[in-house]
Design an enzyme around this catalytic site. Sequence first.
Site, PDB file in Angstrom:
ATOM      1  CB  CYS A   1      34.304   0.068  61.347  1.00 41.98           C
ATOM      2  SG  CYS A   1      35.799   0.995  61.538  1.00 41.98           S
TER       3      CYS A   1
ATOM      4  CD  GLU B   1      35.690  -0.380  66.012  1.00 43.05           C
ATOM      5  OE1 GLU B   1      35.697  -0.895  64.851  1.00 43.05           O
ATOM      6  OE2 GLU B   1      35.429   0.813  66.243  1.00 43.05           O
TER       7      GLU B   1
ATOM      8  CE  LYS C   1      49.968   8.618  65.627  1.00 43.76           C
ATOM      9  NZ  LYS C   1      48.901   9.383  64.940  1.00 43.76           N
TER      10      LYS C   1
ATOM     11  CD  GLU D   1      36.271  -1.344  56.729  1.00 44.29           C
ATOM     12  OE1 GLU D   1      37.509  -1.484  56.863  1.00 44.29           O
ATOM     13  OE2 GLU D   1      35.520  -1.091  57.688  1.00 44.29           O
TER      14      GLU D   1
HETATM   15  C1  SIN Z   1      33.506   3.228  63.560  1.00 47.52           C
HETATM   16  O1  SIN Z   1      33.211   3.309  62.401  1.00 47.52           O
HETATM   17  O2  SIN Z   1      34.621   2.814  63.889  1.00 47.52           O
HETATM   18  C2  SIN Z   1      32.583   3.615  64.670  1.00 47.52           C
HETATM   19  C3  SIN Z   1      31.206   3.865  64.261  1.00 47.52           C
HETATM   20  C4  SIN Z   1      30.269   4.100  65.417  1.00 47.52           C
HETATM   21  O3  SIN Z   1      30.637   4.170  66.583  1.00 47.52           O
HETATM   22  O4  SIN Z   1      29.085   4.213  65.127  1.00 47.52           O
END
Ligand code: SIN
Length: 489
Positions: free
Chosen positions: A295, A261, A186, A392
């Site tokens: 992230c 993640e 998805k 964040e």
């Molecule tokens: C992410 O921000 O979730 C992934 C970043 C990356 O793979 O470098």
Amino acid sequence: MTIANPLKLKKRDLFKQASFIENEFKIATSGKVIDVCNPFNGDFIGSIPSLSKSEIEHAVGCAVTAQKDWAKKTAFERAKILHTWADLIDTYKEDLAVIMTTEQGKPIKEARSEIDYANSYIRFFAEEGKRIYGDTLPADKDELRYMVLKQPVGVCACITPWNFPTAMFARKVAPALASGSVMLVKPASQTPFSALALGVLAVQAGLPKGVFQVVTGKADTVGHVFTKDERIAKFSFTGSTEVGKNLMAQCSDTVKKISMELGGNAPFIVFDDADLDKATDGLIASKYRNAGQTCVCANRVYLHKNIKDEFIKIYKEKVEKLVVGNGLDEKTDIGPLINQDAMDKALTLMKDAIDKGATLITGGQIHDSSKLCLTPTILDNVNENMDMASTEIFAPITAIYQFDDENDVIRRANDTIFGLACYFYTNDLARSWRLSEQLEYGIVGQNTGLISSAVAPFGGIKQSGFGREGSKYGIEDYLNVKYWAVNVG
Ligand code: SIN
């Protein structure tokens, strides 16, 4: 609605306003759709079907059927198809980059490197599938022999994020497929067209029907089936910690294998022996990639008091050269945020910090080009009482803190619920060991701001999640371990 080649693609049929079920592009029987708009200018790009629960369950059934034959193929046969798919992705890289930038907003040069990054996962896992070794174990009884078989987990499902629409797709789909599992995806409703274009190329590469499918629809409807359906053995999610926790709870009913993640709050620590030119470049790469929407972005920048002023001087000069604007423009370094909520959050965090004593060094303005573009911002004198210390930021805002003691900065860096990525700059060998051992993170970057690679394990600890993507560790998440004891007496 049919749109005649709105994206000016060379291969026009890469743009699909449909879901991808059993190698066919389908609309919802209800006719319900979700509209997708370009975040830079708000223009309507197209729409995707909002599938019903029973349509999604039908796709799960197709996956169950497809998995049996797919698992029977050798890893070499599966690898051949995956490599053909990757070659086609290379061939149509420019079109794929245009689709990505149009729906996501990121600079076209970043979209191109994301396609390469995605392909590096497909190619790596195509080969890694050939290296899934079992074990023989020394038995503790004379008449017994012990073996360990590694088998595909079966039908997998995943929800992928809008910030890396192609790479996050590839790093979940490729290990599943390479190891004999099948995948339902998805994509984020803001950025579905990148995944759907990969479906077109998968058919062309000879991928059997049902091996991967793209299910479009409302997050709660799809999420409910993906987490509750007992035919799905494994669920993988990339996104916020808050949503991840709910999805994990939903998965508990059917005890799925899960990978999460989730969010990060990366510290970026610069000691007074660091090379400041390299450290400022590293921070720009970490902080401003994808307009700060990753992230693993540096969220808290800790500068040693002896080098802070000098660092800020060099950094400011470089940051002010970054070009903000339409991602489709070759010169653009920083595109729009994904939506108005993201902009409101960034402005609120910035106001909170300034109200509590932070100093605006540069930026902080909505750019003339778009209401969702924020000029790259640097805030000095940020401290732990400000909301951005524990949130964040997900926007192009550099938050600078000061430190003067190693133990203190390690304690402050670890003082968060998150544990995804962290960075430090030093050339002191003993300090390098102390930091890499004591920082409570899944990923440590030393003297580099870019840590992502298909050959390395990406993933977090604490409330940043669990499971690893990429590398030999990444394929383990898609395998079941079966212990086999044989009496030969
Ligand atoms: C992410 O921000 O979730 C992934 C970043 C990356 O793979 O470098």
